[in-house]
Design a protein around this motif. Structure first.
Motif, PDB file in Angstrom:
ATOM      1  N   GLY A  56       3.131  33.623  67.806  1.00  0.00           N
ATOM      2  CA  GLY A  56       3.804  32.873  68.849  1.00  0.00           C
ATOM      3  C   GLY A  56       3.423  31.399  68.926  1.00  0.00           C
ATOM      4  O   GLY A  56       4.265  30.553  69.217  1.00  0.00           O
ATOM      5  N   ARG A 283       4.329  40.896  64.545  1.00  0.00           N
ATOM      6  CA  ARG A 283       3.285  40.844  63.526  1.00  0.00           C
ATOM      7  C   ARG A 283       2.739  42.251  63.335  1.00  0.00           C
ATOM      8  O   ARG A 283       2.805  43.084  64.237  1.00  0.00           O
ATOM      9  CB  ARG A 283       2.140  39.938  63.999  1.00  0.00           C
ATOM     10  CG  ARG A 283       2.391  38.468  63.823  1.00  0.00           C
ATOM     11  CD  ARG A 283       1.165  37.652  64.215  1.00  0.00           C
ATOM     12  NE  ARG A 283       0.696  37.922  65.555  1.00  0.00           N
ATOM     13  CZ  ARG A 283      -0.393  38.601  65.868  1.00  0.00           C
ATOM     14  NH1 ARG A 283      -1.152  39.100  64.908  1.00  0.00           N
ATOM     15  NH2 ARG A 283      -0.753  38.797  67.119  1.00  0.00           N
ATOM     16  N   LYS A 288       0.332  45.816  68.809  1.00  0.00           N
ATOM     17  CA  LYS A 288       1.785  45.743  69.017  1.00  0.00           C
ATOM     18  C   LYS A 288       2.398  47.137  69.237  1.00  0.00           C
ATOM     19  O   LYS A 288       3.605  47.251  69.434  1.00  0.00           O
ATOM     20  CB  LYS A 288       2.475  45.055  67.835  1.00  0.00           C
ATOM     21  CG  LYS A 288       2.006  43.618  67.595  1.00  0.00           C
ATOM     22  CD  LYS A 288       2.405  42.689  68.723  1.00  0.00           C
ATOM     23  CE  LYS A 288       1.926  41.268  68.475  1.00  0.00           C
ATOM     24  NZ  LYS A 288       2.152  40.390  69.625  1.00  0.00           N
ATOM     25  N   GLU A 416      12.744  36.263  73.122  1.00  0.00           N
ATOM     26  CA  GLU A 416      13.815  35.981  72.154  1.00  0.00           C
ATOM     27  C   GLU A 416      14.949  36.992  72.293  1.00  0.00           C
ATOM     28  O   GLU A 416      16.129  36.626  72.294  1.00  0.00           O
ATOM     29  CB  GLU A 416      13.236  36.041  70.730  1.00  0.00           C
ATOM     30  CG  GLU A 416      12.297  34.876  70.435  1.00  0.00           C
ATOM     31  CD  GLU A 416      11.299  35.163  69.313  1.00  0.00           C
ATOM     32  OE1 GLU A 416      11.349  36.252  68.712  1.00  0.00           O
ATOM     33  OE2 GLU A 416      10.448  34.287  69.060  1.00  0.00           O
TER      34      GLU A 416
HETATM   35  N1  UDP Z   1       7.946  36.668  63.958  1.00  0.00           N
HETATM   36  C1  UDP Z   1       8.675  36.164  62.906  1.00  0.00           C
HETATM   37  N2  UDP Z   1       8.842  36.914  61.781  1.00  0.00           N
HETATM   38  C2  UDP Z   1       8.319  38.152  61.669  1.00  0.00           C
HETATM   39  C3  UDP Z   1       7.560  38.669  62.755  1.00  0.00           C
HETATM   40  C4  UDP Z   1       7.385  37.900  63.885  1.00  0.00           C
HETATM   41  O1  UDP Z   1       9.181  35.051  62.977  1.00  0.00           O
HETATM   42  O2  UDP Z   1       8.492  38.778  60.628  1.00  0.00           O
HETATM   43  C5  UDP Z   1       7.818  35.828  65.158  1.00  0.00           C
HETATM   44  C6  UDP Z   1       8.518  36.394  66.379  1.00  0.00           C
HETATM   45  O3  UDP Z   1       9.926  36.194  66.303  1.00  0.00           O
HETATM   46  C7  UDP Z   1       7.841  35.608  67.492  1.00  0.00           C
HETATM   47  C8  UDP Z   1       6.435  35.420  66.947  1.00  0.00           C
HETATM   48  O4  UDP Z   1       6.477  35.683  65.550  1.00  0.00           O
HETATM   49  O5  UDP Z   1       8.450  34.358  67.661  1.00  0.00           O
HETATM   50  C9  UDP Z   1       5.451  36.372  67.593  1.00  0.00           C
HETATM   51  O6  UDP Z   1       5.134  35.894  68.866  1.00  0.00           O
HETATM   52  P1  UDP Z   1       4.676  36.860  70.047  1.00  0.00           P
HETATM   53  O7  UDP Z   1       4.422  35.995  71.243  1.00  0.00           O
HETATM   54  O8  UDP Z   1       5.681  37.965  70.239  1.00  0.00           O
HETATM   55  O9  UDP Z   1       3.343  37.553  69.543  1.00  0.00           O
HETATM   56  P2  UDP Z   1       2.030  36.993  68.791  1.00  0.00           P
HETATM   57  O10 UDP Z   1       2.314  37.153  67.339  1.00  0.00           O
HETATM   58  O11 UDP Z   1       1.817  35.574  69.207  1.00  0.00           O
HETATM   59  O12 UDP Z   1       0.957  37.923  69.242  1.00  0.00           O
END
Ligand code: UDP
Length: 515
Positions: A56, A283, A288, A416
């Motif tokens: 994020g 991720r 998760k 999102e």
């Molecule tokens: N994300 C991405 N591609 C992937 C998996 C995750 O772009 O294959 C992005 C997702 O769309 C989001 C971010 O990674 O924008 C994850 O942010 P989040 O706040 O949900 O969790 P964090 O990874 O910060 O714990």
């Protein structure tokens, strides 16, 4: 050790203002910024975190920095990249502790390692800085570095913490005890949720919720044709003869029977454009909730098959079903899509690898009738834009977007999906329940690790077509009101003003002006 990241963002505030729905937020930001920018005039802001992609923080940084620049602040983004893998293992451990996970024991060797790496990072960043600059560091990785630079240069410092939990445990106390000596040297701190602020920082903390960019490739509107085009270009859909654009250089892949990854349309098309789908994009991180989600989906399918005979041809009528036959067919057809970054992109993250392998293992152990309806997808990270379009299209094809997190700092994936008007199933994890009001903007499972509850909630959501429409409309409105980049940028300017004031720089400047 330090990379200054180039930001090539050409979407301006004027572009956003062309959208009637966004215009009031843009105008408000411009108006407030003209006042808030005064103390910051002529200064440079350094935003520092520990990764340029994935997660994020990296997701939000380019837009936030670009917006602050457009408002007149010389904002830059630097990433610390320590070579010592042990450092990232330690900061991951700290991250987990703050989320009440992992062993509480931290030793003096951990502190020695943290301080040695922080010292080297400070040496690397210091030549870029001047005393008039402002330093904003994100999360525990560069926290120690910022504390050292504060001591050396006396510049205003702000710590932006993206993680947290709303209650104390032995683990969270251990994590915070470790971070406290560094965090308390900062002039101001920022958290995502009020309940995350530890007591010792309560007098110097403010709350800024994370936010999304409504025109980014991840979140922009995609027409039906564009969605199908992206799926085809990414290898997520079989038909490609009639598609306008060419194949992406790097294609999505899918876990295959033999245990390797192969084309996403093998052994057959995923049916993303036609079949109901429950989709989680995140991720590869144990927190998760991938495994309980997978188990919950399995339970839902098995319950359905048990009541209908394998293949689901019998008559299974629940008392609360509105269109039992349709729901019956929906449960036959529904697929679970678990999508995350290509594991090659997380090679230096042993915990991520382990979480990923655990998902693959659970998939291999599924009975064949369920396994064929669960797709584990690896999304290539080589092109930020193409990855974002894949996530966008996958979320838009979902009947329900799941974010089954056991703990969640905020959960941009939910934001999102909500912005896209996808019905979302979240959990009681603080970040998710902050965004999603249960029964208003989506549904929340109370116990993300309970497959029975996950199965019940998914089954009910899939059966509630009318409610899904209500939730998705409300969710979109909620994001528009609270979680878009415009209010975030405004809050950042306020926080930076407060930081200058707390540091005394503002007063010094005033005195200099009088002199
Ligand atoms: N994300 C991405 N591609 C992937 C998996 C995750 O772009 O294959 C992005 C997702 O769309 C989001 C971010 O990674 O924008 C994850 O942010 P989040 O706040 O949900 O969790 P964090 O990874 O910060 O714990």
């Amino acid at each position: 050790m330090i990379d200054v990241i180039d930001i090539d963002d050409r979407v301006t505030l004027d572009d956003y203002a062309e959208y009637v729905q966004l215009r009031p937020s843009v105008e408000k930001l411009r108006k407030e910024a003209s006042r808030l920018m005064k103390p910051l005039d002529g200064r440079t802001l350094w935003m520092v975190n520990s990764t340029a992609e994935g997660g994020g923080v990296a997701e939000m940084m380019p837009k936030l920095v670009a917006l602050l620049r457009e408002l007149g602040l010389d904002a830059r983004w630097a990433v610390i990249q320590p070579e010592a893998q042990r450092f990232f293992d330690l900061t991951k451990h700290l991250h987990n502790l703050i989320h009440d996970s992992g062993p509480s024991r931290l030793g003096s060797s951990d502190r020695d390692l943290y301080e040695a790496v922080s010292e080297r990072a400070a040496d690397a960043l210091e030549p870029h800085l001047s005393e008039d600059d402002l330093l904003a560091v994100h999360d525990p990785q560069p926290l120690g570095m910022g504390a050292i630079l504060k001591e050396r240069l006396g510049l205003p410092t702000l710590w932006r913490c993206h993680i947290g939990l709303d209650h104390d445990t032995d683990a969270t106390r251990a994590g915070w005890n470790f971070l406290k000596p560094y965090a308390e040297t900062y002039d101001r701190t920022v958290f995502s949720v009020q309940n995350y602020v530890p007591d010792f920082l309560s007098k110097k903390a403010e709350v800024i919720p994370p936010a999304i960019d409504p025109l980014s490739h991840k979140n922009r509107y995609l027409s039906t044709h564009k969605v199908s085009g992206v799926l085809c270009n990414a290898g997520l859909c079989q038909e490609s003869r009639h598609v306008l654009t060419g194949d992406f250089e790097h294609q999505a892949e899918r876990l295959q029977n033999g245990g390797d990854f192969g084309p996403a349309t093998t052994p057959g098309d995923l049916g993303l454009l036609f079949r109901p789908a429950v989709t989680q994009v995140s991720r590869w991180d144990r927190l998760k909730g991938w495994v309980p989600l997978l188990r919950g989906f399995k339970r839902m399918k098995e319950r359905h098959y048990a009541a209908n005979g394998s293949g689901g041809n019998g008559a299974f009528v629940r008392s609360d079903e509105k269109h039992p036959e349709r729901h019956h067919r929906r449960l036959n057809l529904v697929r679970l899509v678990l999508a995350g970054p290509d594991p090659a992109s997380i090679q230096d993250d042993p915990e991520g690898q382990a979480a990923f392998e655990q998902v693959c293992q659970q998939w291999k152990e599924l009975p064949p009738a369920v396994q064929r309806d669960v797709a584990v997808l690896a999304l290539p990270m080589d092109s930020r834009k193409q990855n974002a379009l894949m996530v966008n299209a996958l979320q838009r094809c979902a009947t329900v977007v799941a974010q089954n997190s056991l703990q969640e700092g905020f959960g941009l994936t939910a934001t999102e999906a909500m912005w896209k008007g996808c019905p979302v199933m979240g959990t009681r994890a603080v970040g998710l329940r902050t965004q999603i009001r249960d029964g208003t903007d989506g549904r929340l499972v109370q116990h993300a690790d309970d497959p029975d509850e996950v199965a019940e909630t998914l089954d009910a959501m899939l059966n509630q077509g009318r409610e899904r429409q209500v939730w998705s409309r409300n969710a979109r409105r909620r994001v528009a009101d609270k979680y878009l980049v415009f209010s975030q940028a405004e809050r950042w300017l306020e926080a930076l003003d407060a930081c200058y004031e707390a540091c005394g720089t503002g007063e010094r400047t005033g005195a200099e002006a009088v002199a």
